[in-house]
Enzyme design. Structure first.
Site, mmCIF file in Angstrom:
data_model
loop_
_atom_site.group_PDB
_atom_site.id
_atom_site.type_symbol
_atom_site.label_atom_id
_atom_site.label_comp_id
_atom_site.label_asym_id
_atom_site.label_seq_id
_atom_site.Cartn_x
_atom_site.Cartn_y
_atom_site.Cartn_z
ATOM 1 N N HIS A 57 0.952 -1.245 -0.132
ATOM 2 C CA HIS A 57 -0.104 0.015 -0.011
ATOM 3 C C HIS A 57 0.722 1.306 -0.040
ATOM 4 C CE1 HIS A 57 -0.086 1.151 4.554
ATOM 5 N NE2 HIS A 57 0.143 -0.263 4.694
ATOM 6 N N ASP A 172 5.795 2.056 6.823
ATOM 7 C CA ASP A 172 4.644 1.409 6.694
ATOM 8 C C ASP A 172 3.404 2.101 5.633
ATOM 9 O OD1 ASP A 172 2.025 0.355 6.958
ATOM 10 O OD2 ASP A 172 1.664 0.903 8.836
ATOM 11 N N GLU A 202 -5.346 1.609 2.415
ATOM 12 C CA GLU A 202 -5.157 0.585 3.170
ATOM 13 C C GLU A 202 -5.404 0.862 4.722
ATOM 14 O OE1 GLU A 202 -3.191 -2.392 5.719
ATOM 15 O OE2 GLU A 202 -2.899 -0.503 5.488
ATOM 16 N N GLU A 203 -4.885 2.108 4.989
ATOM 17 C CA GLU A 203 -4.873 2.423 6.435
ATOM 18 C C GLU A 203 -6.404 2.903 6.820
ATOM 19 O OE1 GLU A 203 -2.632 1.977 8.552
ATOM 20 O OE2 GLU A 203 -0.699 1.996 7.405
ATOM 21 N N ASP A 225 4.032 -6.182 3.511
ATOM 22 C CA ASP A 225 3.653 -4.883 4.556
ATOM 23 C C ASP A 225 4.528 -5.022 5.815
ATOM 24 O OD1 ASP A 225 2.211 -2.821 5.798
ATOM 25 O OD2 ASP A 225 0.229 -3.467 5.114
ATOM 26 N N HIS A 317 3.651 3.217 12.893
ATOM 27 C CA HIS A 317 2.696 4.300 13.206
ATOM 28 C C HIS A 317 3.216 5.413 14.014
ATOM 29 C CE1 HIS A 317 -1.352 2.384 11.209
ATOM 30 N NE2 HIS A 317 -0.182 2.140 10.701
HETATM 31 ZN ZN ZN Z 1 0.448 -1.166 6.607
#
Ligand code: ZN
Length: 356
Positions: A57, A172, A202-203, A225, A317
């Site tokens: 992603h 990410d 995606e998130e 991922d 994150h």
């Molecule tokens: Zn991810």
């Protein structure tokens, strides 16, 4: 990878990432297109025995400007899963509707004027604000900021330690995208057609992967991922999901109580076989929360055998995500080895089986 991480691309605003991905994949693709949600789909034809979909992603978590007050301060809403604890004290990059980048900071009261109990608590996101150095709403607007603009934390990629370790924001999933690009470049004369899909959103609910799978109708799929590496102080070893530098992780299960992906047994088995045959270090991953594009791809039409190759990453994150480049290289080798092994026979053994 640094190039992919240098651009701003929260969910729904992946344009700058998409530009880089298209440039990278185009010379190696038989055809390449962008669908209406913004997914980049590159096809490299094989011998026609089936279709393998690889998904990484392009989007990252971000912030969306929701209000500009009369003093020029900006309020924002989250895009994706943030921990409020890490936001105060960060410098941010705002991307305006014209593509201009504007710097700002997420301010908070200095400790000197906080009551002790106030200093202890996490500030809720609705109380946080971005200071862009403007003194009025008009001045903020003159700088080009509008409601609906997006922001990410302003942080470069740097190498630390022995040079194999990198840290920065948006690993990410730019690292997954990088692994996918490198695998796609290297694959030649496969039995199956290879569809490399750089997905959007995606998130915020695996949205891009859902429509890409619907249009491609893959016979087998891998998501690429990051996964949690929590091999850090304060976490007992029995709770470590993965460790950095110990090889890519082959997903067994993710999502709360298995609500994400339970990897297809044949996909999982083949990944392990390839790792063993090619002496690629690997780890088995049971992730208690969070998931990837594979969980939505597996549900396409009458089902797709799906798995995930993960790159172990600490502090996911946050603006200081940290991983081992060696793990990413080994993830690429694993994906290449897996793609080469998929044949019509393998696909037929794992799709619909007529009993009567
Ligand atoms: Zn991810």
């Amino acid at each position: 990878m640094s190039k992919l991480c240098s651009v701003v691309g929260p969910s729904g605003y992946e344009d700058d990432v998409r530009g880089i991905v298209v440039d990278e994949l185009k010379p190696y693709a038989d055809s390449l297109w962008i669908d209406s949600l913004g997914n980049v789909i590159a096809l490299k034809k094989g011998r026609g025995e089936g279709k393998l979909m690889l998904a990484g992603h392009m989007d990252e978590i971000g912030l969306m400007i929701s209000y500009i007050d009369d003093k020029g301060f900006l309020r924002f809403n989250p895009i994706g899963g943030w921990s409020e604890r890490i936001l105060p004290g960060q410098r941010v990059l705002i991307k305006t509707s014209t593509g201009k980048l504007i710097r700002g900071v997420i301010g908070s009261k200095p400790p000197h004027i906080m009551k002790p109990e106030e200093a202890q608590k996490v500030i809720p996101m609705k109380e946080l604000f971005i200071d862009i150095g403007a003194t009025s709403r008009d001045e903020a607007k003159k700088l080009g900021v509008e409601v609906g603009d997006v922001a990410v934390i302003d942080r470069d990629v740097v190498r630390i330690g022995n040079g194999d370790i990198v840290t920065g924001r948006a690993f990410d999933d730019r690292i997954g995208v990088a692994v996918m690009i490198e695998a796609f470049k290297a694959l030649e004369n496969t039995n199956v057609d290879i569809y490399a899909v750089a997905t959007v959103q995606e998130e915020v609910g695996l949205k891009g992967a859902r429509v890409a799978a619907y249009s491609i109708e893959p016979h087998v799929a891998l998501a690429l991922d990051v996964t949690i590496a929590n091999d850090i102080p304060g976490v007992p070893e029995n709770e470590w999901v993965t460790r950095i530098g110990k090889g890519p992780a082959i997903k067994i299960m993710d999502g709360r109580s298995g609500s994400g992906l339970i990897a297809h047994p044949a996909v999982r088995k083949l990944l392990i076989e390839v790792a063993k045959e090619e002496n690629i270090p690997y780890q088995l991953e049971v992730l208690p929360g969070g998931t990837t594009d594979a969980s939505i791809i597996q549900l396409n039409k009458e089902g797709v055998p799906a798995g995930t190759v993960s790159i172990p990453t600490r502090y996911i994150h946050s603006p200081i995500e940290l991983l081992s480049l060696e793990d990413a290289l080994n993830a690429t080798k694993l994906v290449i080895g897996f793609a080469k092994k998929i044949t019509r026979t393998w696909i037929e053994a794992n799709l619909r089986r007529m009993i009567k």
